[in-house]
Design an enzyme around this catalytic site. Structure first.
Site, PDB file in Angstrom:
ATOM      1  N   GLY A  36     -41.902 -58.263  33.421  1.00 40.64           N
ATOM      2  CA  GLY A  36     -42.382 -58.947  32.206  1.00 40.64           C
ATOM      3  C   GLY A  36     -41.379 -58.795  31.070  1.00 40.64           C
ATOM      4  O   GLY A  36     -41.080 -59.759  30.348  1.00 40.64           O
ATOM      5  N   HIS A  37     -40.843 -57.575  30.916  1.00 41.87           N
ATOM      6  CA  HIS A  37     -39.826 -57.366  29.871  1.00 41.87           C
ATOM      7  C   HIS A  37     -38.573 -58.189  30.167  1.00 41.87           C
ATOM      8  O   HIS A  37     -37.950 -58.734  29.258  1.00 41.87           O
ATOM      9  CB  HIS A  37     -39.432 -55.888  29.800  1.00 41.87           C
ATOM     10  CG  HIS A  37     -40.532 -54.970  29.356  1.00 41.87           C
ATOM     11  ND1 HIS A  37     -41.135 -54.067  30.197  1.00 41.87           N
ATOM     12  CD2 HIS A  37     -41.116 -54.814  28.152  1.00 41.87           C
ATOM     13  CE1 HIS A  37     -42.049 -53.386  29.525  1.00 41.87           C
ATOM     14  NE2 HIS A  37     -42.065 -53.822  28.289  1.00 41.87           N
ATOM     15  N   GLN A 149     -47.187 -62.443  25.126  1.00 43.16           N
ATOM     16  CA  GLN A 149     -48.512 -62.936  24.757  1.00 43.16           C
ATOM     17  C   GLN A 149     -49.635 -62.065  25.304  1.00 43.16           C
ATOM     18  O   GLN A 149     -50.781 -62.220  24.922  1.00 43.16           O
ATOM     19  CB  GLN A 149     -48.647 -64.373  25.277  1.00 43.16           C
ATOM     20  CG  GLN A 149     -49.663 -65.172  24.530  1.00 43.16           C
ATOM     21  CD  GLN A 149     -49.313 -66.649  24.508  1.00 43.16           C
ATOM     22  OE1 GLN A 149     -48.148 -67.018  24.541  1.00 43.16           O
ATOM     23  NE2 GLN A 149     -50.313 -67.477  24.476  1.00 43.16           N
ATOM     24  N   LYS A 150     -49.289 -61.150  26.215  1.00 49.02           N
ATOM     25  CA  LYS A 150     -50.324 -60.251  26.733  1.00 49.02           C
ATOM     26  C   LYS A 150     -50.931 -59.441  25.590  1.00 49.02           C
ATOM     27  O   LYS A 150     -52.128 -59.206  25.549  1.00 49.02           O
ATOM     28  CB  LYS A 150     -49.757 -59.301  27.794  1.00 49.02           C
ATOM     29  CG  LYS A 150     -50.850 -58.399  28.376  1.00 49.02           C
ATOM     30  CD  LYS A 150     -50.358 -57.575  29.530  1.00 49.02           C
ATOM     31  CE  LYS A 150     -49.499 -56.431  29.093  1.00 49.02           C
ATOM     32  NZ  LYS A 150     -50.259 -55.379  28.368  1.00 49.02           N
TER      33      LYS A 150
END
Ligand code: PAF
Length: 292
Positions: A36-37, A149-150
């Site tokens: 994700g990063h 956006q999490k």
């Protein structure tokens, strides 16, 4: 490999030559990086010439009894991962480089938006995020910064911070990255036992169920309340301890009670959840796509 700078002055000197001609992106992180990063970095590269990733486990955003001490610090591995996606600089300061005293004498209070959702169980968390992100913005002075956006509430607070403090920085929201079974990627997923990891995707499944229900029919606020009870029961029965499961407007405003019997405008809504599973507090959210 990206160049790692632990000191503010060295990073500023390194970035100075780029400032007049090139765009600089900042990707703030607390390290222990996952795919994700790396997606955030890939998005940063689409918007800038130089990408700086900050890696700093920020003490001011952890409450008493939270996992500040045990939060995984994996700088060498992180640097290797960041090299694969073309990161230029890593800013990895020590705590005393960022804060002369703790708690810092100056505070950032992000106001009403923090007194809900995650702010109910983590009362000082977003003020801690506010001050560290402010400091990172001042240190790096990026043209653009990317946030996942999490952490939807965090993203909303940062947009407010940029507006209220007149930062000249474009904030880009990056879509949630998920494992194949739907679990949103998070550094804290590693706190899950193998059995808990099997159960964890239920959170996303329930969000999808709610979003589908809302997209399919003209639901009233009363009908929505019943759906949330139904989903909450299934989530709890699966072994989660729910912090919140709520539907808000995209601006994180509460639904208007006066219209509880009128059909909801679902395109303006987001479903947000935070729930504990064992040692891991999992966050997720889902927009409602009426065309799905
Ligand atoms: O989202 C995070 O990882 C952190 O809250 C942030 C934005 C890096 C601030 O410490």
């Amino acid at each position: 490999m990206p160049i790692i700078h632990p000191y503010i002055s060295d990073l500023r000197t390194a970035l100075q030559p780029y400032r007049s001609q090139q765009r600089i992106a900042l990707v703030p992180t607390m390290g222990n990086l996952h795919d994700g990063h790396l997606e955030l970095v890939k998005i940063a590269k689409q918007h800038a010439d130089i990408v700086v990733v900050s890696i700093f486990v920020n003490p001011t955003q952890f409450g008493v009894g939270e996992d500040f001490d045990s939060y995984p610090r994996t700088l060498d591995d992180d640097a290797k991962k960041l090299a694969t996606v073309g990161t230029d600089y890593i800013f990895a300061p020590h705590v005393d480089e960022m804060y002369a005293v703790l708690p810092p004498s100056t505070s950032i209070r992000a106001g009403a938006i923090t007194v809900q959702l995650c702010g109910q169980s983590r009362p000082d968390h977003f003020d801690g995020v506010g001050i560290v992100v402010s400091k990172l913005f001042n240190i790096v002075q990026p043209d653009v910064a990317i946030f996942g956006q999490k952490d939807y509430q965090q993203l909303a607070i940062i947009k407010q911070l940029v507006r209220d403090l007149s930062y000249s920085i474009d904030i880009i929201a990056a879509p949630i990255v998920r494992a194949v079974d739907g679990l949103a990627l998070s550094s804290r997923n590693q706190y899950l036992s193998p059995a808990e990891r099997q159960v964890a995707p239920i959170l996303h499944q329930e969000l999808q169920y709610l979003a589908q229900q809302l997209a399919d029919g003209a639901h009233t606020q009363q009908g929505l309340a019943a759906l949330i009870v139904e989903s909450s029961t299934r989530i709890s029965n699966a072994g989660f301890n729910i912090d919140y499961l709520e539907v808000k407007t995209l601006q994180l405003e509460a639904l208007n009670n006066k219209t509880s019997k009128s059909p909801l405008d679902v395109q303006d809504l987001i479903i947000l959840v935070a729930a504990w599973l064992g040692r891991a507090r999992l966050l997720d959210n889902q927009l409602i796509n009426v065309n799905q």
